[in-house]
Write an enzyme that holds these catalytic residues in place. Structure first.
Site, PDB file in Angstrom:
ATOM      1  N   ARG A   1      16.330 -14.352   5.353  1.00  0.00           N
ATOM      2  CA  ARG A   1      17.186 -15.529   5.469  1.00  0.00           C
ATOM      3  C   ARG A   1      18.532 -15.100   6.059  1.00  0.00           C
ATOM      4  O   ARG A   1      18.948 -13.946   5.921  1.00  0.00           O
ATOM      5  CB  ARG A   1      17.362 -16.226   4.128  1.00  0.00           C
ATOM      6  CG  ARG A   1      17.960 -15.376   3.011  1.00  0.00           C
ATOM      7  CD  ARG A   1      18.154 -16.196   1.753  1.00  0.00           C
ATOM      8  NE  ARG A   1      18.774 -15.424   0.679  1.00  0.00           N
ATOM      9  CZ  ARG A   1      19.361 -15.962  -0.386  1.00  0.00           C
ATOM     10  NH1 ARG A   1      19.430 -17.287  -0.510  1.00  0.00           N
ATOM     11  NH2 ARG A   1      19.885 -15.202  -1.327  1.00  0.00           N
TER      12      ARG A   1
ATOM     13  N   GLN B   1      23.119  -8.975  -7.856  1.00  0.00           N
ATOM     14  CA  GLN B   1      23.291  -7.924  -6.853  1.00  0.00           C
ATOM     15  C   GLN B   1      23.489  -6.562  -7.529  1.00  0.00           C
ATOM     16  O   GLN B   1      24.403  -6.389  -8.336  1.00  0.00           O
ATOM     17  CB  GLN B   1      24.482  -8.221  -5.956  1.00  0.00           C
ATOM     18  CG  GLN B   1      24.358  -9.517  -5.159  1.00  0.00           C
ATOM     19  CD  GLN B   1      25.105 -10.664  -5.814  1.00  0.00           C
ATOM     20  OE1 GLN B   1      25.070 -10.826  -7.038  1.00  0.00           O
ATOM     21  NE2 GLN B   1      25.801 -11.452  -5.015  1.00  0.00           N
TER      22      GLN B   1
ATOM     23  N   ASP C   1      16.810 -10.625  -1.025  1.00  0.00           N
ATOM     24  CA  ASP C   1      17.654  -9.989  -0.002  1.00  0.00           C
ATOM     25  C   ASP C   1      17.661  -8.470  -0.160  1.00  0.00           C
ATOM     26  O   ASP C   1      18.696  -7.811  -0.017  1.00  0.00           O
ATOM     27  CB  ASP C   1      19.100 -10.510  -0.098  1.00  0.00           C
ATOM     28  CG  ASP C   1      19.184 -12.018  -0.033  1.00  0.00           C
ATOM     29  OD1 ASP C   1      18.255 -12.647   0.491  1.00  0.00           O
ATOM     30  OD2 ASP C   1      20.189 -12.573  -0.520  1.00  0.00           O
TER      31      ASP C   1
ATOM     32  N   GLN D   1      17.585  -7.378  -6.748  1.00  0.00           N
ATOM     33  CA  GLN D   1      18.364  -8.042  -5.706  1.00  0.00           C
ATOM     34  C   GLN D   1      19.283  -7.029  -5.021  1.00  0.00           C
ATOM     35  O   GLN D   1      19.992  -6.267  -5.684  1.00  0.00           O
ATOM     36  CB  GLN D   1      19.192  -9.185  -6.296  1.00  0.00           C
ATOM     37  CG  GLN D   1      19.991  -9.961  -5.256  1.00  0.00           C
ATOM     38  CD  GLN D   1      20.651 -11.216  -5.827  1.00  0.00           C
ATOM     39  OE1 GLN D   1      20.315 -11.660  -6.918  1.00  0.00           O
ATOM     40  NE2 GLN D   1      21.578 -11.789  -5.084  1.00  0.00           N
ATOM     41  N   ASP D   2      19.241  -7.015  -3.673  1.00  0.00           N
ATOM     42  CA  ASP D   2      20.128  -6.157  -2.866  1.00  0.00           C
ATOM     43  C   ASP D   2      19.862  -4.660  -3.084  1.00  0.00           C
ATOM     44  O   ASP D   2      20.796  -3.867  -3.227  1.00  0.00           O
ATOM     45  CB  ASP D   2      21.601  -6.468  -3.166  1.00  0.00           C
ATOM     46  CG  ASP D   2      22.028  -7.826  -2.639  1.00  0.00           C
ATOM     47  OD1 ASP D   2      21.171  -8.553  -2.122  1.00  0.00           O
ATOM     48  OD2 ASP D   2      23.217  -8.153  -2.750  1.00  0.00           O
TER      49      ASP D   2
ATOM     50  N   THR E   1      29.205  -5.908  -5.053  1.00  0.00           N
ATOM     51  CA  THR E   1      27.963  -5.414  -4.454  1.00  0.00           C
ATOM     52  C   THR E   1      28.210  -4.070  -3.780  1.00  0.00           C
ATOM     53  O   THR E   1      27.423  -3.124  -3.931  1.00  0.00           O
ATOM     54  CB  THR E   1      27.421  -6.428  -3.436  1.00  0.00           C
ATOM     55  OG1 THR E   1      27.153  -7.664  -4.100  1.00  0.00           O
ATOM     56  CG2 THR E   1      26.145  -5.928  -2.788  1.00  0.00           C
TER      57      THR E   1
ATOM     58  N   TRP F   1      22.070 -14.358   6.270  1.00  0.00           N
ATOM     59  CA  TRP F   1      23.276 -14.130   5.478  1.00  0.00           C
ATOM     60  C   TRP F   1      24.523 -14.435   6.297  1.00  0.00           C
ATOM     61  O   TRP F   1      25.522 -14.911   5.770  1.00  0.00           O
ATOM     62  CB  TRP F   1      23.281 -12.670   5.011  1.00  0.00           C
ATOM     63  CG  TRP F   1      24.407 -12.283   4.115  1.00  0.00           C
ATOM     64  CD1 TRP F   1      25.097 -13.083   3.254  1.00  0.00           C
ATOM     65  CD2 TRP F   1      24.964 -10.977   3.979  1.00  0.00           C
ATOM     66  NE1 TRP F   1      26.054 -12.354   2.586  1.00  0.00           N
ATOM     67  CE2 TRP F   1      25.996 -11.060   3.011  1.00  0.00           C
ATOM     68  CE3 TRP F   1      24.696  -9.740   4.576  1.00  0.00           C
ATOM     69  CZ2 TRP F   1      26.754  -9.956   2.637  1.00  0.00           C
ATOM     70  CZ3 TRP F   1      25.447  -8.643   4.191  1.00  0.00           C
ATOM     71  CH2 TRP F   1      26.469  -8.750   3.232  1.00  0.00           C
TER      72      TRP F   1
END
Length: 528
Positions: free
Chosen positions: A434, A322, A366, A344-345, A292, A436
């Site tokens: 959420r 990610q 996220d 994502q990310d 990531t 992490w």
């Protein structure tokens, strides 16, 4: 005491000989002095504190908290240096490309940790308590990111035990020793920008095109100094007199490259021709074999960075999981009128103090995450259509220690569905965030929340993990998704907070204390 990576590498053989010490049980062969035992008992990790501190010849002279704090940082720096050299020696033990990718990240992250600890302890610098807490938080985040890289690529079984050390615990001790609650107060205005943004930089931020001759021009048609952004950034790193602002104007076009602005490249400004016109695009992802951390299309670590009028995109798609568009670990950085596009990310606010103003952020899971102290103000946050059966989570904040001064503050912004989600938004649930990490901290304030937000508002990460220790709050939000009547009942969820509590998360109070100021376009008092 300043320790650099070159000197660290010269001592590789010595460090490898000391590797057994890094991995050995914390058992001292001599008695711990009573003063050290008392001071260490005030920290979250007293055993490594006692072990390493009692071996310092000057340990008996520790009488004041300032003495203890200084020695704590020195020990954390020494152990980080040894651990970094030990990590270098693990290179030949990597068994495949994935392990080598995670290992390469760790080399860079240990270097960044050493730089931050050096900066914290530098007696020649003007280091406030907030500065120290920021840099110590970044040092801890770097080591956490190192471990995460191995785990997300599925190779923790062999390498991670070899990298085990006490550095993270020692840094946690320094955070606890240095921690002091901030004093929150009103601030003066300065054209709506942080004080450290100079008048000349404010003009650059406000202008629709460069108002002064840039230092370098990037243009794909050959009309500039370079055809790629990375070439211009590399040229900027070689300039003489590195204290002033260095402006790189990137003309309209689509630049297919992964750009890195390293720690030595300070006060760089990338100026584009606007969202959708100057586009930087890449496609690295965890699904494609990157970590990531290393998947970012634009990675910025040089302090004082400013980005304006850019679209930064990662096209890996939701199926590759990610995939970062922007990763920023640049202290005192600003992103103004930029767009960050991914799934994502998307936006990795990795560490240190950051400010985003009038930006667009697109993603699915996220998609605003990391462990910076960051305020996103007057931004548009767009939830995109995820994979089948996925739940949309806007934030995943990564605070792992209760004394870190980090968190995500989303202020006076809008959360809505992107065009690809609107037609099917009833098929997907969307959540504000959420946890992490154990002490995840996120606040939404005076923000419009559209109907895509599910009534519970927030989502579990894994069972009951962090539900008691996180800090999630909302303040005077509007829109059909803003009702807190059916929000989660977790102990860590604060619900609707009072004005005095919300004021802690404004630009003026949350980031750099007296140095950050609320925007003049936000219709609130100077504290909100």
């Amino acid at each position: 005491m300043i320790i650099t990576l070159p000197s660290m590498m010269l001592r590789l053989s010595l460090a490898l000989a000391l590797a057994s010490l890094l991995l050995s049980p914390l058992v001292s062969s001599h008695k711990v002095p009573s003063n050290i035992k008392w001071w260490c008992s005030q920290t979250p990790n007293p055993k490594p504190c006692e072990y390493f501190m009692s071996q310092k010849p000057s340990c008996h002279s520790v009488k004041q908290k300032s003495d203890f704090y200084k020695m704590s940082v020195e020990i954390a720096l020494e152990r980080a240096l040894n651990a970094a050299i030990h990590t270098i020696g693990l290179g030949p033990k990597c068994r495949n490309a994935m392990e080598r990718a995670a290992w390469a990240d760790c080399l860079q992250l240990y270097e960044h940790t050493i730089l931050k600890l050096n900066k914290t302890i530098d007696q020649n610098g003007k280091c406030s308590e907030d500065d120290s807490q920021t840099w110590l938080s970044a040092a801890l985040t770097n080591l956490d990111t190192c471990r995460t890289g191995f785990m997300e690529l599925g190779v923790p079984d062999y390498m991670l035990p070899l990298m085990s050390n006490n550095v993270s615990m020692l840094i946690c001790n320094t955070l606890a020793t240095n921690y002091k609650p901030k004093q929150h107060k009103e601030h003066n205005y300065n054209d709506g920008y942080p004080i450290w943004v100079s008048p000349g930089d404010r003009k650059l931020l406000q202008a629709t095109s460069p108002t002064q001759r840039p230092n370098l021009v990037v243009a794909q048609d050959g009309s500039g100094n370079f055809k790629t952004i990375q070439q211009a950034v590399n040229a900027a790193s070689k300039r003489s007199g590195k204290s002033g602002r260095f402006v790189i104007y990137v003309k309209a076009g689509t630049y297919k490259e992964n750009v890195v602005v390293g720690t030595k490249m300070k006060n760089i400004m990338l100026v584009g021709d606007g969202i959708g016109r100057t586009i930087i695009t890449g496609s690295r992802s965890v699904g494609g074999g990157a970590t990531t951390y290393n998947s970012a299309t634009l990675a910025v670590d040089g302090d004082g960075f400013i980005g304006r009028g850019l679209t930064i995109r990662n096209t890996a798609g939701p199926q590759n999981h990610q995939a970062v568009a922007l990763r920023s670990g640049a202290d005192l950085s600003v992103f103004y009128k930029c767009s960050f596009e991914g799934y994502q990310d998307t936006l990795y606010v990795h560490s240190q103090r950051q400010f985003f103003r009038e930006c667009d952020i697109y993603g699915t899971v996220d998609f605003i995450f990391g462990n910076a102290a960051v305020v996103l103000q007057s931004c548009n946050i767009f939830a995109r259509r995820p994979l089948s059966k996925q739940k949309i989570t806007i934030t995943a904040q990564g605070r792992s220690d209760p004394n870190e001064n980090t968190g995500i503050s989303i202020h006076n912004s809008r959360v809505t569905a992107a065009p690809d989600l609107k037609a099917v938004q009833k098929s997907f649930q969307s959540f504000l965030g959420r946890p992490w990490r154990k002490y995840s901290r996120t606040v939404f304030m005076t923000t419009f929340l559209d109907s895509i937000i599910a009534p519970p508002g927030w989502l579990e990460w894994s069972g009951t993990f962090a539900l008691d220790t996180l800090y999630y709050a909302e303040y005077m939000n509007t829109g059909p998704g803003s009702s807190t009547a059916n929000r989660v009942k977790w102990r860590g969820y604060r619900g609707k907070i009072a004005t005095a509590e919300a004021s802690k998360f404004t630009v003026g109070n949350f980031i750099v204390g007296n140095s950050w100021l609320p925007s003049t376009q936000v219709p609130f008092t100077s504290s909100l």
